[in-house]
Design a protein around this motif. Sequence first.
Motif, PDB file in Angstrom:
ATOM      1  N   ASN A   1       0.841  -1.199   0.000  1.00  0.00           N
ATOM      2  CA  ASN A   1       0.000   0.000   0.000  1.00  0.00           C
ATOM      3  C   ASN A   1       0.872   1.242   0.000  1.00  0.00           C
ATOM      4  O   ASN A   1       2.029   1.197   0.426  1.00  0.00           O
ATOM      5  N   ALA A   2       0.290   2.341  -0.440  1.00  0.00           N
ATOM      6  CA  ALA A   2       0.933   3.649  -0.357  1.00  0.00           C
ATOM      7  C   ALA A   2      -0.129   4.648   0.090  1.00  0.00           C
ATOM      8  O   ALA A   2      -1.265   4.607  -0.397  1.00  0.00           O
ATOM      9  N   LYS A   3       0.213   5.519   1.020  1.00  0.00           N
ATOM     10  CA  LYS A   3      -0.729   6.534   1.490  1.00  0.00           C
ATOM     11  C   LYS A   3      -0.949   7.586   0.403  1.00  0.00           C
ATOM     12  O   LYS A   3       0.010   8.187  -0.080  1.00  0.00           O
ATOM     13  N   SER A   4      -2.193   7.791   0.043  1.00  0.00           N
ATOM     14  CA  SER A   4      -2.503   8.765  -1.005  1.00  0.00           C
ATOM     15  C   SER A   4      -2.093  10.179  -0.601  1.00  0.00           C
ATOM     16  O   SER A   4      -1.690  10.970  -1.449  1.00  0.00           O
ATOM     17  N   GLU A   5      -2.152  10.472   0.685  1.00  0.00           N
ATOM     18  CA  GLU A   5      -1.842  11.819   1.161  1.00  0.00           C
ATOM     19  C   GLU A   5      -0.372  12.174   0.967  1.00  0.00           C
ATOM     20  O   GLU A   5      -0.017  13.353   0.874  1.00  0.00           O
ATOM     21  N   THR A   6       0.508  11.169   0.911  1.00  0.00           N
ATOM     22  CA  THR A   6       1.951  11.439   0.792  1.00  0.00           C
ATOM     23  C   THR A   6       2.583  10.801  -0.445  1.00  0.00           C
ATOM     24  O   THR A   6       3.796  10.823  -0.587  1.00  0.00           O
ATOM     25  N   VAL A   7       1.779  10.258  -1.341  1.00  0.00           N
ATOM     26  CA  VAL A   7       2.315   9.521  -2.487  1.00  0.00           C
ATOM     27  C   VAL A   7       3.226  10.392  -3.361  1.00  0.00           C
ATOM     28  O   VAL A   7       4.219   9.911  -3.900  1.00  0.00           O
ATOM     29  N   LEU A   8       2.921  11.672  -3.470  1.00  0.00           N
ATOM     30  CA  LEU A   8       3.749  12.549  -4.297  1.00  0.00           C
ATOM     31  C   LEU A   8       5.050  12.959  -3.612  1.00  0.00           C
ATOM     32  O   LEU A   8       5.980  13.424  -4.265  1.00  0.00           O
ATOM     33  N   GLU A   9       5.128  12.782  -2.304  1.00  0.00           N
ATOM     34  CA  GLU A   9       6.329  13.158  -1.545  1.00  0.00           C
ATOM     35  C   GLU A   9       7.332  12.014  -1.432  1.00  0.00           C
ATOM     36  O   GLU A   9       8.501  12.250  -1.146  1.00  0.00           O
ATOM     37  N   LYS A  10       6.895  10.799  -1.605  1.00  0.00           N
ATOM     38  CA  LYS A  10       7.753   9.630  -1.397  1.00  0.00           C
ATOM     39  C   LYS A  10       8.491   9.253  -2.672  1.00  0.00           C
ATOM     40  O   LYS A  10       7.873   9.028  -3.719  1.00  0.00           O
ATOM     41  N   ARG A  11       9.805   9.163  -2.593  1.00  0.00           N
ATOM     42  CA  ARG A  11      10.625   8.838  -3.760  1.00  0.00           C
ATOM     43  C   ARG A  11      10.226   7.490  -4.376  1.00  0.00           C
ATOM     44  O   ARG A  11      10.242   7.321  -5.592  1.00  0.00           O
ATOM     45  N   THR A  12       9.862   6.542  -3.549  1.00  0.00           N
ATOM     46  CA  THR A  12       9.483   5.211  -4.045  1.00  0.00           C
ATOM     47  C   THR A  12       8.235   5.261  -4.912  1.00  0.00           C
ATOM     48  O   THR A  12       8.082   4.449  -5.821  1.00  0.00           O
ATOM     49  N   PHE A  13       7.334   6.219  -4.653  1.00  0.00           N
ATOM     50  CA  PHE A  13       6.023   6.227  -5.309  1.00  0.00           C
ATOM     51  C   PHE A  13       5.752   7.411  -6.232  1.00  0.00           C
ATOM     52  O   PHE A  13       4.881   7.325  -7.093  1.00  0.00           O
ATOM     53  N   SER A  14       6.430   8.526  -6.047  1.00  0.00           N
ATOM     54  CA  SER A  14       6.075   9.766  -6.725  1.00  0.00           C
ATOM     55  C   SER A  14       6.032   9.648  -8.249  1.00  0.00           C
ATOM     56  O   SER A  14       5.040  10.007  -8.885  1.00  0.00           O
ATOM     57  N   LYS A  15       7.093   9.147  -8.838  1.00  0.00           N
ATOM     58  CA  LYS A  15       7.133   9.033 -10.303  1.00  0.00           C
ATOM     59  C   LYS A  15       6.057   8.072 -10.807  1.00  0.00           C
ATOM     60  O   LYS A  15       5.418   8.321 -11.832  1.00  0.00           O
ATOM     61  N   ASP A  16       5.852   6.976 -10.081  1.00  0.00           N
ATOM     62  CA  ASP A  16       4.820   6.016 -10.484  1.00  0.00           C
ATOM     63  C   ASP A  16       3.440   6.658 -10.452  1.00  0.00           C
ATOM     64  O   ASP A  16       2.627   6.429 -11.348  1.00  0.00           O
ATOM     65  N   PHE A  17       3.168   7.478  -9.427  1.00  0.00           N
ATOM     66  CA  PHE A  17       1.864   8.139  -9.376  1.00  0.00           C
ATOM     67  C   PHE A  17       1.693   9.091 -10.558  1.00  0.00           C
ATOM     68  O   PHE A  17       0.632   9.149 -11.171  1.00  0.00           O
ATOM     69  N   LYS A  18       2.722   9.817 -10.878  1.00  0.00           N
ATOM     70  CA  LYS A  18       2.629  10.789 -11.975  1.00  0.00           C
ATOM     71  C   LYS A  18       2.520  10.115 -13.343  1.00  0.00           C
ATOM     72  O   LYS A  18       1.875  10.642 -14.241  1.00  0.00           O
ATOM     73  N   GLU A  19       3.119   8.946 -13.497  1.00  0.00           N
ATOM     74  CA  GLU A  19       3.220   8.334 -14.825  1.00  0.00           C
ATOM     75  C   GLU A  19       2.530   6.984 -14.994  1.00  0.00           C
ATOM     76  O   GLU A  19       2.276   6.563 -16.127  1.00  0.00           O
ATOM     77  N   ARG A  20       2.230   6.274 -13.895  1.00  0.00           N
ATOM     78  CA  ARG A  20       1.740   4.900 -14.022  1.00  0.00           C
ATOM     79  C   ARG A  20       0.675   4.582 -12.976  1.00  0.00           C
ATOM     80  O   ARG A  20       0.894   3.805 -12.059  1.00  0.00           O
ATOM     81  N   ARG A  21      -0.496   5.158 -13.162  1.00  0.00           N
ATOM     82  CA  ARG A  21      -1.613   4.819 -12.277  1.00  0.00           C
ATOM     83  C   ARG A  21      -2.376   3.638 -12.889  1.00  0.00           C
ATOM     84  O   ARG A  21      -2.371   3.439 -14.104  1.00  0.00           O
ATOM     85  N   CYS A  22      -3.030   2.854 -12.027  1.00  0.00           N
ATOM     86  CA  CYS A  22      -3.780   1.700 -12.511  1.00  0.00           C
ATOM     87  C   CYS A  22      -5.077   1.550 -11.723  1.00  0.00           C
ATOM     88  O   CYS A  22      -5.285   2.195 -10.699  1.00  0.00           O
ATOM     89  N   LEU A  23      -5.931   0.684 -12.230  1.00  0.00           N
ATOM     90  CA  LEU A  23      -7.213   0.348 -11.615  1.00  0.00           C
ATOM     91  C   LEU A  23      -7.206  -1.138 -11.293  1.00  0.00           C
ATOM     92  O   LEU A  23      -6.943  -1.962 -12.177  1.00  0.00           O
ATOM     93  N   ILE A  24      -7.497  -1.472 -10.054  1.00  0.00           N
ATOM     94  CA  ILE A  24      -7.518  -2.865  -9.634  1.00  0.00           C
ATOM     95  C   ILE A  24      -8.985  -3.276  -9.475  1.00  0.00           C
ATOM     96  O   ILE A  24      -9.669  -2.798  -8.570  1.00  0.00           O
ATOM     97  N   PRO A  25      -9.509  -4.129 -10.372  1.00  0.00           N
ATOM     98  CA  PRO A  25     -10.910  -4.533 -10.261  1.00  0.00           C
ATOM     99  C   PRO A  25     -11.113  -5.454  -9.059  1.00  0.00           C
ATOM    100  O   PRO A  25     -10.290  -6.327  -8.782  1.00  0.00           O
ATOM    101  N   ALA A  26     -12.218  -5.234  -8.350  1.00  0.00           N
ATOM    102  CA  ALA A  26     -12.518  -6.044  -7.161  1.00  0.00           C
ATOM    103  C   ALA A  26     -14.023  -6.058  -6.914  1.00  0.00           C
ATOM    104  O   ALA A  26     -14.743  -5.158  -7.342  1.00  0.00           O
TER     105      ALA A  26
END
Length: 189
Positions: A74-99
Motif C-alpha cells: 500500500n501507499a498513502k494517497s496523502e503522501t504519495v507525491l512526496e515519497k521517492r518510491t512512489f512519486s514518479k509512479d503516481f505521476k506516470e503509471r496509475r492503474c485500476l484494480i478490479p474487485a
Amino acid sequence: MCGRYVLYTDKEQAEIREIIEEVNKKHNFQVKKGDIYPSQKAPVFKGTPDHNGKYLDVMNWGYEVSFKKGLLINAKSETVLEKRTFSKDFKERRCLIPAQAFYEWDQEKNKIMFYSGNDLIYLGGIFRQHEDKEEYVILTKEPIKIVEEVHNRMPVIIPKNLAENWLYDTNDAIGIMGNNYVELEREEV
C-alpha cells in the motif's frame, strides 16, 4: 491498510466474468477465485499508449524493495507525491484494480468485508516495472464512516465514470483521491 481483496466468488457478476475471460485468453493465466493476497498475480487495468481507454494486464501485488523485509503493498494517497518510491509512479503509471470487495480487520481480528452491492469497484493503484515483472500497490486514504468503525485506512476507490480521468490526468487523479464517491456495505466474514 488494504491487505486482501476479493476479485470474484461464485456469485460474480458479468463485468467481473468478462475480465476473467479476457485475462485467461490474453495472458494465458488462470485467475484465482476468491481472495487476492500480496505477492499474487492479479488482473489490473492500465492506460493505453494512445490515452484512449484501458488495457487489461496481469501484475504482481506488492513492490519488492531493498530497504524493507517483505513487500510494500500500500501507499498513502496523502503522501504519495512526496515519497521517492512512489512519486514518479503516481505521476506516470496509475492503474485500476478490479474487485468485488476488500477486507479490513477490527481490533479483535475479525475479518470485515466491504463492498458496493453487487457492483464491481476499482481500487486506485500505481505500478512499476521491476526486473522482469510489473508490480502494483494499492493507494489508501482516510476511511469513510462505515470503514472507520473497523480500521483507520481504506483503499482509494475510483468510480467507473472517472476511470479514464484517473489513468490519464494527474490533476484529476489527485482530486479523485480526496473524495468519497462510493457507498459501501459491510459484512463480517
